[in-house]
Design a protein around this motif. Structure first.
Motif, PDB file in Angstrom:
ATOM      1  N   HIS A 104       0.869  -1.188   0.000  1.00  0.00           N
ATOM      2  CA  HIS A 104       0.000   0.000   0.000  1.00  0.00           C
ATOM      3  C   HIS A 104       0.906   1.238   0.000  1.00  0.00           C
ATOM      4  CE1 HIS A 104      -3.586   2.248   2.054  1.00  0.00           C
ATOM      5  NE2 HIS A 104      -3.401   2.614   0.805  1.00  0.00           N
ATOM      6  N   PHE A 105       0.836   2.032  -1.057  1.00  0.00           N
ATOM      7  CA  PHE A 105       1.735   3.171  -1.204  1.00  0.00           C
ATOM      8  C   PHE A 105       0.963   4.449  -1.493  1.00  0.00           C
ATOM      9  CE2 PHE A 105       1.075   1.585  -5.464  1.00  0.00           C
ATOM     10  CZ  PHE A 105       0.907   2.738  -6.216  1.00  0.00           C
ATOM     11  N   GLU A 106       1.657   5.560  -1.325  1.00  0.00           N
ATOM     12  CA  GLU A 106       1.132   6.851  -1.747  1.00  0.00           C
ATOM     13  C   GLU A 106       2.250   7.607  -2.452  1.00  0.00           C
ATOM     14  OE1 GLU A 106      -0.111   9.510   1.327  1.00  0.00           O
ATOM     15  OE2 GLU A 106       1.863   9.596   2.249  1.00  0.00           O
ATOM     16  N   VAL A 107       1.873   8.444  -3.369  1.00  0.00           N
ATOM     17  CA  VAL A 107       2.819   9.283  -4.095  1.00  0.00           C
ATOM     18  C   VAL A 107       2.345  10.725  -3.963  1.00  0.00           C
ATOM     19  CG1 VAL A 107       3.798   9.840  -6.352  1.00  0.00           C
ATOM     20  CG2 VAL A 107       3.356   7.457  -5.754  1.00  0.00           C
ATOM     21  N   VAL A 108       3.253  11.605  -3.572  1.00  0.00           N
ATOM     22  CA  VAL A 108       2.955  13.032  -3.505  1.00  0.00           C
ATOM     23  C   VAL A 108       3.803  13.725  -4.562  1.00  0.00           C
ATOM     24  CG1 VAL A 108       3.021  15.104  -2.084  1.00  0.00           C
ATOM     25  CG2 VAL A 108       2.416  12.907  -1.054  1.00  0.00           C
ATOM     26  N   VAL A 109       3.146  14.488  -5.425  1.00  0.00           N
ATOM     27  CA  VAL A 109       3.824  15.192  -6.510  1.00  0.00           C
ATOM     28  C   VAL A 109       3.731  16.689  -6.246  1.00  0.00           C
ATOM     29  CG1 VAL A 109       3.959  15.555  -8.998  1.00  0.00           C
ATOM     30  CG2 VAL A 109       3.173  13.350  -8.113  1.00  0.00           C
ATOM     31  N   SER A 110       4.888  17.329  -6.138  1.00  0.00           N
ATOM     32  CA  SER A 110       4.949  18.779  -5.932  1.00  0.00           C
ATOM     33  C   SER A 110       5.012  19.506  -7.273  1.00  0.00           C
ATOM     34  CB  SER A 110       6.190  19.141  -5.118  1.00  0.00           C
ATOM     35  OG  SER A 110       6.147  18.530  -3.862  1.00  0.00           O
ATOM     36  N   ARG A 111       4.704  20.780  -7.248  1.00  0.00           N
ATOM     37  CA  ARG A 111       4.690  21.657  -8.425  1.00  0.00           C
ATOM     38  C   ARG A 111       3.589  21.250  -9.411  1.00  0.00           C
ATOM     39  NH1 ARG A 111      10.910  20.666  -9.155  1.00  0.00           N
ATOM     40  NH2 ARG A 111      11.645  21.638  -7.238  1.00  0.00           N
ATOM     41  N   ALA A 112       2.491  20.763  -8.882  1.00  0.00           N
ATOM     42  CA  ALA A 112       1.407  20.254  -9.731  1.00  0.00           C
ATOM     43  C   ALA A 112       0.705  21.351 -10.512  1.00  0.00           C
ATOM     44  CB  ALA A 112       0.386  19.501  -8.874  1.00  0.00           C
ATOM     45  N   ASN A 113       0.809  22.600 -10.080  1.00  0.00           N
ATOM     46  CA  ASN A 113       0.142  23.685 -10.799  1.00  0.00           C
ATOM     47  C   ASN A 113       0.806  24.013 -12.133  1.00  0.00           C
ATOM     48  OD1 ASN A 113      -1.809  23.947  -8.846  1.00  0.00           O
ATOM     49  ND2 ASN A 113      -0.707  25.523  -7.718  1.00  0.00           N
ATOM     50  N   GLN A 114       1.999  23.488 -12.390  1.00  0.00           N
ATOM     51  CA  GLN A 114       2.646  23.700 -13.684  1.00  0.00           C
ATOM     52  C   GLN A 114       1.792  23.094 -14.799  1.00  0.00           C
ATOM     53  OE1 GLN A 114       7.321  23.518 -13.204  1.00  0.00           O
ATOM     54  NE2 GLN A 114       6.375  21.698 -12.357  1.00  0.00           N
ATOM     55  N   SER A 115       1.375  21.853 -14.587  1.00  0.00           N
ATOM     56  CA  SER A 115       0.519  21.131 -15.524  1.00  0.00           C
ATOM     57  C   SER A 115      -0.059  19.938 -14.775  1.00  0.00           C
ATOM     58  CB  SER A 115       1.311  20.656 -16.742  1.00  0.00           C
ATOM     59  OG  SER A 115       0.590  19.674 -17.452  1.00  0.00           O
ATOM     60  N   LEU A 116      -1.356  19.894 -14.633  1.00  0.00           N
ATOM     61  CA  LEU A 116      -1.983  18.793 -13.907  1.00  0.00           C
ATOM     62  C   LEU A 116      -1.752  17.459 -14.626  1.00  0.00           C
ATOM     63  CD1 LEU A 116      -3.583  17.919 -11.472  1.00  0.00           C
ATOM     64  CD2 LEU A 116      -5.673  18.492 -12.691  1.00  0.00           C
ATOM     65  N   THR A 117      -1.801  17.486 -15.939  1.00  0.00           N
ATOM     66  CA  THR A 117      -1.553  16.261 -16.716  1.00  0.00           C
ATOM     67  C   THR A 117      -0.126  15.769 -16.489  1.00  0.00           C
ATOM     68  OG1 THR A 117      -3.121  16.982 -18.397  1.00  0.00           O
ATOM     69  CG2 THR A 117      -1.563  15.274 -19.038  1.00  0.00           C
ATOM     70  N   GLY A 118       0.837  16.680 -16.517  1.00  0.00           N
ATOM     71  CA  GLY A 118       2.227  16.306 -16.275  1.00  0.00           C
ATOM     72  C   GLY A 118       2.438  15.794 -14.864  1.00  0.00           C
ATOM     73  N   ALA A 119       1.775  16.403 -13.885  1.00  0.00           N
ATOM     74  CA  ALA A 119       1.886  15.955 -12.498  1.00  0.00           C
ATOM     75  C   ALA A 119       1.316  14.547 -12.341  1.00  0.00           C
ATOM     76  CB  ALA A 119       1.169  16.930 -11.569  1.00  0.00           C
ATOM     77  N   ARG A 120       0.223  14.262 -13.009  1.00  0.00           N
ATOM     78  CA  ARG A 120      -0.365  12.910 -12.964  1.00  0.00           C
ATOM     79  C   ARG A 120       0.608  11.889 -13.554  1.00  0.00           C
ATOM     80  NH1 ARG A 120      -6.576  12.878 -13.478  1.00  0.00           N
ATOM     81  NH2 ARG A 120      -7.162  14.967 -12.831  1.00  0.00           N
ATOM     82  N   GLN A 121       1.232  12.256 -14.683  1.00  0.00           N
ATOM     83  CA  GLN A 121       2.193  11.346 -15.321  1.00  0.00           C
ATOM     84  C   GLN A 121       3.416  11.127 -14.431  1.00  0.00           C
ATOM     85  OE1 GLN A 121       2.981  13.308 -19.038  1.00  0.00           O
ATOM     86  NE2 GLN A 121       1.037  12.659 -19.963  1.00  0.00           N
ATOM     87  N   ALA A 122       3.886  12.194 -13.791  1.00  0.00           N
ATOM     88  CA  ALA A 122       5.027  12.066 -12.888  1.00  0.00           C
ATOM     89  C   ALA A 122       4.681  11.176 -11.692  1.00  0.00           C
ATOM     90  CB  ALA A 122       5.469  13.445 -12.399  1.00  0.00           C
ATOM     91  N   GLY A 123       3.457  11.291 -11.179  1.00  0.00           N
ATOM     92  CA  GLY A 123       3.018  10.446 -10.080  1.00  0.00           C
ATOM     93  C   GLY A 123       2.926   8.984 -10.473  1.00  0.00           C
ATOM     94  N   GLU A 124       2.414   8.737 -11.652  1.00  0.00           N
ATOM     95  CA  GLU A 124       2.330   7.353 -12.135  1.00  0.00           C
ATOM     96  C   GLU A 124       3.727   6.763 -12.315  1.00  0.00           C
ATOM     97  OE1 GLU A 124      -0.082   4.759 -15.471  1.00  0.00           O
ATOM     98  OE2 GLU A 124       0.274   6.883 -15.866  1.00  0.00           O
ATOM     99  N   TYR A 125       4.636   7.547 -12.865  1.00  0.00           N
ATOM    100  CA  TYR A 125       6.014   7.106 -13.055  1.00  0.00           C
ATOM    101  C   TYR A 125       6.657   6.755 -11.706  1.00  0.00           C
ATOM    102  CZ  TYR A 125      10.960   7.318 -14.355  1.00  0.00           C
ATOM    103  OH  TYR A 125      12.283   7.039 -14.534  1.00  0.00           O
ATOM    104  N   GLU A 126       6.455   7.602 -10.707  1.00  0.00           N
ATOM    105  CA  GLU A 126       7.015   7.352  -9.375  1.00  0.00           C
ATOM    106  C   GLU A 126       6.401   6.092  -8.759  1.00  0.00           C
ATOM    107  OE1 GLU A 126       9.546   7.954  -6.201  1.00  0.00           O
ATOM    108  OE2 GLU A 126       9.531   8.990  -8.128  1.00  0.00           O
ATOM    109  N   ALA A 127       5.122   5.855  -8.973  1.00  0.00           N
ATOM    110  CA  ALA A 127       4.458   4.653  -8.455  1.00  0.00           C
ATOM    111  C   ALA A 127       5.032   3.394  -9.097  1.00  0.00           C
ATOM    112  CB  ALA A 127       2.957   4.744  -8.694  1.00  0.00           C
ATOM    113  N   VAL A 128       5.263   3.453 -10.392  1.00  0.00           N
ATOM    114  CA  VAL A 128       5.858   2.306 -11.092  1.00  0.00           C
ATOM    115  C   VAL A 128       7.248   2.020 -10.520  1.00  0.00           C
ATOM    116  CG1 VAL A 128       6.783   1.537 -13.316  1.00  0.00           C
ATOM    117  CG2 VAL A 128       4.509   2.560 -13.204  1.00  0.00           C
ATOM    118  N   LYS A 129       8.036   3.063 -10.308  1.00  0.00           N
ATOM    119  CA  LYS A 129       9.366   2.877  -9.717  1.00  0.00           C
ATOM    120  C   LYS A 129       9.268   2.232  -8.336  1.00  0.00           C
ATOM    121  CE  LYS A 129      11.736   6.594  -9.510  1.00  0.00           C
ATOM    122  NZ  LYS A 129      12.433   7.898  -9.546  1.00  0.00           N
TER     123      LYS A 129
END
Length: 125
Positions: free
Chosen positions: A63-88
């Motif tokens: 059971h994990f959680e991912v927190v992505v900072s600087r999400a206001n730059q691009s919500l789509t990019g922040a979602r992709q970065a979060g998914e990438y971190e979860a995969v890692k």
């Protein structure tokens, strides 16, 4: 006329210098690594994000959680970065990228709070 004499260095001074040198050399590796991590950060939607993954509880490592900072730059990019971190995270913990999302990158109700988004899921080995 002043004369200078050579004083012998005590073992305590030499030991102190060795300890200080060892401590500084240990710090230098982490210092260099911090710059390396910033250079190797992957861009999503043209922006770089700071993403951090953690297990939610000690009892359930999957059971994990991912927190992505600087999400206001691009919500789509922040979602992709979060998914990438979860995969890692799942690959590091279980050797697989299979996961089930509780709050995933496809969840439409994700709204940045304090310029951060939070994703949550379970690794499935």
């Amino acid at each position: 006329m002043t004369t200078f004499t050579c004083q012998r260095k005590t073992p305590a001074i030499i030991a102190g210098l060795l300890i200080a040198t060892t401590a500084l050399s240990a710090c230098s590796g982490n210092w260099r690594a911090s710059f390396k991590n910033k250079r190797e950060r992957i861009a999503f939607e043209g922006y770089q994000y700071k993403a951090k993954s953690n297990q939610v509880s000690k009892e359930e490592r999957e059971h994990f959680e991912v927190v992505v900072s600087r999400a206001n730059q691009s919500l789509t990019g922040a979602r992709q970065a979060g998914e990438y971190e979860a995969v890692k995270y799942c690959i590091k913990q279980y050797g697989t990228s299979k996961m089930d999302w509780v709050i995933g990158p496809e969840t439409e109700t994700i709204i940045p709070v304090n310029d951060k988004i939070r994703l949550e899921g379970y690794c499935r080995p």
